[in-house]
Design a protein around this motif. Sequence first.
Motif, PDB file in Angstrom:
ATOM      1  N   CYS A  98      67.604   7.891   5.886  1.00 25.82           N
ATOM      2  CA  CYS A  98      68.809   7.212   6.386  1.00 25.82           C
ATOM      3  C   CYS A  98      68.446   5.862   7.016  1.00 25.82           C
ATOM      4  O   CYS A  98      68.844   5.553   8.144  1.00 25.82           O
ATOM      5  N   GLY A 191      66.200  13.477  17.223  1.00 27.89           N
ATOM      6  CA  GLY A 191      65.718  13.048  15.904  1.00 27.89           C
ATOM      7  C   GLY A 191      65.697  11.540  15.754  1.00 27.89           C
ATOM      8  O   GLY A 191      66.015  10.794  16.685  1.00 27.89           O
ATOM      9  N   ILE A 256      61.821  20.124   8.236  1.00 25.53           N
ATOM     10  CA  ILE A 256      61.113  19.738   9.464  1.00 25.53           C
ATOM     11  C   ILE A 256      61.521  20.663  10.604  1.00 25.53           C
ATOM     12  O   ILE A 256      60.722  20.987  11.475  1.00 25.53           O
ATOM     13  N   GLU A 280      76.906  15.741   6.737  1.00 25.26           N
ATOM     14  CA  GLU A 280      75.711  16.417   7.235  1.00 25.26           C
ATOM     15  C   GLU A 280      76.074  17.610   8.118  1.00 25.26           C
ATOM     16  O   GLU A 280      75.301  18.561   8.264  1.00 25.26           O
ATOM     17  N   ILE A 295      75.422   8.367  18.065  1.00 21.73           N
ATOM     18  CA  ILE A 295      74.734   9.152  19.089  1.00 21.73           C
ATOM     19  C   ILE A 295      74.765   8.480  20.450  1.00 21.73           C
ATOM     20  O   ILE A 295      75.016   9.122  21.468  1.00 21.73           O
TER      21      ILE A 295
HETATM   22  P1  ADP Z   1      64.588  13.751  11.985  1.00 19.75           P
HETATM   23  O1  ADP Z   1      63.710  13.660  10.795  1.00 19.75           O
HETATM   24  O2  ADP Z   1      64.107  13.008  13.167  1.00 19.75           O
HETATM   25  O3  ADP Z   1      64.986  15.156  12.268  1.00 19.75           O
HETATM   26  P2  ADP Z   1      66.762  13.159  10.281  1.00 19.75           P
HETATM   27  O4  ADP Z   1      66.413  12.025   9.377  1.00 19.75           O
HETATM   28  O5  ADP Z   1      66.659  14.532   9.753  1.00 19.75           O
HETATM   29  O6  ADP Z   1      65.933  12.982  11.625  1.00 19.75           O
HETATM   30  O7  ADP Z   1      68.223  12.989  10.791  1.00 19.75           O
HETATM   31  C1  ADP Z   1      68.689  11.764  11.176  1.00 19.75           C
HETATM   32  C2  ADP Z   1      70.182  11.915  11.235  1.00 19.75           C
HETATM   33  O8  ADP Z   1      70.667  10.910  12.084  1.00 19.75           O
HETATM   34  C3  ADP Z   1      70.882  11.738   9.883  1.00 19.75           C
HETATM   35  O9  ADP Z   1      71.628  12.887   9.582  1.00 19.75           O
HETATM   36  C4  ADP Z   1      71.761  10.500  10.080  1.00 19.75           C
HETATM   37  O10 ADP Z   1      73.011  10.639   9.441  1.00 19.75           O
HETATM   38  C5  ADP Z   1      71.906  10.471  11.581  1.00 19.75           C
HETATM   39  N1  ADP Z   1      72.159   9.153  12.143  1.00 19.75           N
HETATM   40  C6  ADP Z   1      71.652   7.948  11.819  1.00 19.75           C
HETATM   41  N2  ADP Z   1      72.118   6.969  12.610  1.00 19.75           N
HETATM   42  C7  ADP Z   1      72.964   7.574  13.482  1.00 19.75           C
HETATM   43  C8  ADP Z   1      73.785   7.130  14.566  1.00 19.75           C
HETATM   44  N3  ADP Z   1      73.830   5.844  14.936  1.00 19.75           N
HETATM   45  N4  ADP Z   1      74.525   8.043  15.220  1.00 19.75           N
HETATM   46  C9  ADP Z   1      74.508   9.334  14.849  1.00 19.75           C
HETATM   47  N5  ADP Z   1      73.751   9.825  13.872  1.00 19.75           N
HETATM   48  C10 ADP Z   1      72.989   8.966  13.183  1.00 19.75           C
END
Ligand code: ADP
Length: 514
Positions: A98, A191, A256, A280, A295
């Motif tokens: 992402c 995350g 993960i 998601e 977030i």
């Molecule tokens: P990690 O590998 O650290 O667990 P992931 O890549 O699995 O993280 O998850 C990241 C998530 O964060 C994704 O589902 C994405 O849609 C979400 N995301 C990205 N930017 C934002 C944001 N600004 N606010 C909320 N969620 C976000």
Amino acid sequence: EGSDRSEEQVSGAKVIAQALKTQDVEYMFGVVGIPVTEIALAAQELGIKYIGMRNEQAACYAASAVGYLTGRPGVCLVVSGPGLIHALGGMANANMNCWPLIVIGGSSERNQEAMGAFQEFPQAVRSSIYGRPGACYIDIPADFVTLQANVTSIKYKECCMPPPVSMAETSAVCAAASVLRDAKQPLLIIGKGAAYSHAEDSIRKLVEQCSLPFLPTPMGKGVVPDNHPNCVGAARSRALQSADVIVLFGARLNWILHFGLPPRYQADVKFIQIDICAEELGNNVRPSVILLGDINAVSKQELASQKSLPMNYYTVFYHVQEQLPQDSFIVSEGANTMDIGRTMLQNCLPRHRLDAGSFGTMGVGLGFAIAAALVAKDRSPGQRVICVEGDSAFGFSGMEVETICRYNLPIILLVVNNNGIYQGFDADTWEKMLHFQEAATTVPPMCLLPNSHYEQVMTTFGGKGYFVRTPEELQHSLRQALQDTSKPCLLNIMIEPQSTRKAQDFHWLTRSNM
Ligand code: ADP
Ligand code: MG
């Protein structure tokens, strides 16, 4: 200078570079070849940092990482065919992570003369950073790169706006807060979505003010430092297994995180999932509460809905904002009180906010409030003056309360009281400290007397005073103050004196299970 530019020609490559520059693209990675070399040269000429790599895959990885780190997409420049195919690995990786990315590929010639496809750039930038960030591909026909176009025939679209910030539904935030409150062994999982959204300050506050243990994912590390006392990274398996409520801040329940399933988790663990991507939500497990939104914004909402006592700044300002008439004058000074208040209290009219100003002066608040009340009376009757003071800031000119009462100005004074400058101590700690100190002059200089009843300064002169400890008391007394325009009043609002709490002893995480 009066010179006629209508005849001036510009190459397609330059137009592409200028369009990227206009979209605030700062970095370009790539491997050049026909027909994209000219694009790299033109980009360099405009000050875009071009980094020539040895394989498109690495170039694409680099460009996507720049996107994650800066929030603006990096560009990966490739030739058609094999170049683009090499880049696919990076595009897939960016999508899976992402992370925003724009890949520009030069394809073969087209028998088309017209320009005008550069609308694509703002669109690509937007779709790479809006909603869930990800990869975009723009295909540039070779003849676009070399073609000469009339300068005046080209219009660059202005830089697209930063991504909109969305908040979660208030009811969902309340539901999440109540699930979290009832948790016996709560756990936050942080995350890389939290990292990308720059939510470090608000998540740290949530961790500290609610004394919540947290676990970062690999790239969520550092949002709250690994050496923070609430980090349970060293006991990861145990933390996952024992938690009864887990809050996911931008982390997916993928491999993960062991898909969120037993035996790595309790079978009845409740998930609160916060993500910017609706699709998601609910993947792999059925969450108890879903919060769709950014977030950083949502974690502030959660802080505000916190019901634990004493209150924190966010809770106070949330309730104040809820009742604040839109046309109010807001006067404010203090450290955290002014800083956090500024982000949470809204102004809708010009010249209706007065604060410590350019010079950062404390002690201006009551004088400003008096002035605003006089002007409101003469020019905009009915508009209220709300003066939001830190307890230290209030002290600088506190005796002006007598002036306010003498002229009977219906100012509402809110003293956000944390027993000190930046932070103070609770009464117990204060007592103990005095007991162990040889002299009171050795206590920390930022402390003010705990539990000072500043509201009595107001009642002394005939105004109304409230001593406020809970959100309910705050709602109630503020409502009364707003209704009663006959008298000035002062709400002395007690909040958590320490912005950072003592580390909780996470007894359920025994160190032997590391
Ligand atoms: P990690 O590998 O650290 O667990 P992931 O890549 O699995 O993280 O998850 C990241 C998530 O964060 C994704 O589902 C994405 O849609 C979400 N995301 C990205 N930017 C934002 C944001 N600004 N606010 C909320 N969620 C976000
Ligand atoms: Mg203070």
